[in-house]
Design a protein around this motif. Structure first.
Motif, mmCIF file in Angstrom:
data_model
loop_
_atom_site.group_PDB
_atom_site.id
_atom_site.type_symbol
_atom_site.label_atom_id
_atom_site.label_comp_id
_atom_site.label_asym_id
_atom_site.label_seq_id
_atom_site.Cartn_x
_atom_site.Cartn_y
_atom_site.Cartn_z
ATOM 1 N N ARG A 1 -6.071 -14.992 4.072
ATOM 2 C CA ARG A 1 -5.524 -14.438 2.832
ATOM 3 C C ARG A 1 -4.569 -15.411 2.132
ATOM 4 N NH1 ARG A 1 -4.969 -8.480 3.872
ATOM 5 N NH2 ARG A 1 -2.775 -8.618 3.356
ATOM 6 N N GLU B 1 -15.151 -8.446 10.723
ATOM 7 C CA GLU B 1 -14.344 -7.545 11.558
ATOM 8 C C GLU B 1 -14.895 -6.119 11.622
ATOM 9 O OE1 GLU B 1 -10.377 -6.823 9.935
ATOM 10 O OE2 GLU B 1 -11.169 -7.006 7.907
ATOM 11 N N MET C 1 -12.441 -11.630 8.111
ATOM 12 C CA MET C 1 -12.123 -10.324 7.526
ATOM 13 C C MET C 1 -13.337 -9.712 6.846
ATOM 14 S SD MET C 1 -8.226 -10.436 6.167
ATOM 15 C CE MET C 1 -6.881 -10.155 7.323
ATOM 16 N N GLY C 2 -13.267 -8.437 6.604
ATOM 17 C CA GLY C 2 -14.372 -7.704 5.965
ATOM 18 C C GLY C 2 -14.703 -6.463 6.778
ATOM 19 N N LYS C 3 -14.102 -5.343 6.398
ATOM 20 C CA LYS C 3 -14.333 -4.105 7.164
ATOM 21 C C LYS C 3 -15.677 -3.486 6.825
ATOM 22 C CE LYS C 3 -9.643 -2.496 7.955
ATOM 23 N NZ LYS C 3 -8.642 -2.466 6.882
ATOM 24 N N ARG D 1 0.907 -1.154 0.000
ATOM 25 C CA ARG D 1 0.000 0.000 0.000
ATOM 26 C C ARG D 1 0.946 1.204 0.000
ATOM 27 N NH1 ARG D 1 -4.897 -2.794 1.463
ATOM 28 N NH2 ARG D 1 -4.524 -4.418 3.003
HETATM 29 O O1 F6P Z 1 -8.782 -5.978 1.749
HETATM 30 C C1 F6P Z 1 -8.332 -7.220 2.138
HETATM 31 C C2 F6P Z 1 -8.132 -7.278 3.629
HETATM 32 O O2 F6P Z 1 -7.687 -8.593 3.906
HETATM 33 C C3 F6P Z 1 -9.327 -6.913 4.491
HETATM 34 O O3 F6P Z 1 -10.274 -7.923 4.628
HETATM 35 C C4 F6P Z 1 -8.666 -6.567 5.798
HETATM 36 O O4 F6P Z 1 -9.474 -5.705 6.547
HETATM 37 C C5 F6P Z 1 -7.401 -5.895 5.352
HETATM 38 O O5 F6P Z 1 -7.119 -6.383 4.052
HETATM 39 C C6 F6P Z 1 -6.220 -6.136 6.252
HETATM 40 O O6 F6P Z 1 -5.148 -5.405 5.770
HETATM 41 P P1 F6P Z 1 -3.624 -5.596 6.209
HETATM 42 O O7 F6P Z 1 -3.126 -6.850 5.593
HETATM 43 O O8 F6P Z 1 -2.942 -4.398 5.666
HETATM 44 O O9 F6P Z 1 -3.639 -5.681 7.703
#
Ligand code: F6P
Length: 331
Positions: free
Chosen positions: A263, A222, A169-171, A72
């Protein structure tokens, strides 16, 4: 188009490698040269660029993560960062760029498009939170990972007659929770798009315990209760829900946060197929200079959707899935 670039950006997702492979191989067949950009937009700025060809994308189809790496990039948010990225695109003679990622990555692609770069987006994220596509690459693998974990948790939940709150996961999008919850037979599914009714949750958990089941699995996305980054009073949605259930019902409750396990892993056949189909179409779209598009899957068909339009849309909650989950979990 004669020369294209490919990058993966944002959270990695199983199947991204399969997409890079498909873009590269189809592009080569169409006579295009391909560059791979490491670390997403950050690598575009830092000139971390290599040549890809059909052989270099061998042995990646079955691998999770992204061999191109991802990041990112705060620098890419700035005009200076974008100017550096555009300069490197020109340096390598890239006439188009395939961006594999989620909504943040697509915003980056659109920023490049405003600088005259021809872009195509391929939706890759375990969240399945991109509008105008039924599925994103990585979602199916993540569902299967969650279901596998829930199966295991169920064994211990039943043995100890406990309630388990499992955070996935899932904001902003509850698709992973909803699909995995349905497939895993969760008693309760909580998603960010629907305000939780904790009275109903506790009733369901109690009912489940008082009947022959003697356990309950509660799946919580989440983002339930707001974006975790901005919560002041508690860190995890799951701990909050578990404490609430325990206080109101007295039932012994445990928490499992699945985190980044979701992931990883080898992509499922379904994700490999999706990634191969979307990747191949992305190469064709670039070749035809039909850019500014997101390559999507709608009703089983691969389609090209205007990228800017897709990003302006809101992903809707699958009400029928919610209702089905509710019906199937009532004991
Ligand atoms: O967008 C994918 C994701 O796995 C989300 O589900 C999660 O909130 C976020 O990325 C976590 O990000 P990071 O790996 O930067 O902690």
């Amino acid at each position: 188009m004669k020369v294209i670039g490919i990058l993966t950006s944002g959270g990695d997702a199983p199947g991204m490698n399969a997409a890079v492979r498909a873009i590269t191989r189809v592009a080569n067949k169409l006579g295009m040269d391909v560059f791979g950009i490491y670390h997403g937009f950050a690598g575009l700025i830092e000139d971390e660029i290599i040549r890809l060809d059909s052989r270099k994308v061998g042995d990646v189809l079955h691998r999770g993560g992204t061999f191109l790496k991802t990041a990112r990039s705060p620098e890419f948010m700035t005009e200076e960062g974008q100017a550096k990225a555009v300069a490197n695109i020109k340096k390598y003679g890239m006439q188009g760029l395939a961006v594999i990622g989620g909504d943040g990555s697509f915003k980056g692609a659109l920023a490049l498009q405003r600088h005259g770069v021809k872009v195509v987006g391929i939706p890759g994220t375990i969240d399945n939170d991109i509008p105008c596509t039924d599925y994103t690459i990585g979602f199916d693998t993540a569902i299967n990972t969650v279901v596998d974990c829930v199966n295991k948790i169920r064994d211990t939940a039943t043995s100890h007659e406990r309630t388990f709150v499992v955070e996935v996961m899932g904001k902003n999008c509850g698709d992973l929770a909803l699909h995995a919850g349905l497939a895993g037979g969760a008693e309760v599914i909580l998603i960010p798009e629907v305000e939780p009714d904790y009275d109903a949750v506790c009733k369901k958990v109690q009912k489940s315990h008082h009947q022959a089941k003697s356990h309950a699995v509660v799946i919580v996305a989440e983002g339930v209760g707001g974006d975790p980054a901005y919560r002041k009073d508690y860190l995890s949605a799951a701990f909050h829900v578990a404490e609430l259930i325990n206080k109101r019902t007295g039932i012994e409750t445990r928490v499992t946060i699945l985190g980044h396990i979701q992931r990883g892993g080898s992509p499922t056949a379904s994700d490999r197929l999706l990634a191969s189909r979307l990747g191949a179409e992305a190469a064709r779209a670039l070749y035809e200079e039909d850019t500014g598009k997101m390559i999507a899957i709608q009703d089983g068909k691969v389609v090209r959707v205007d990228l800017e339009y897709a990003l302006s849309q809101k992903k809707t909650v699958k009400r029928e899935y919610l209702e089905l989950a509710n019906m199937l979990s009532s004991v």
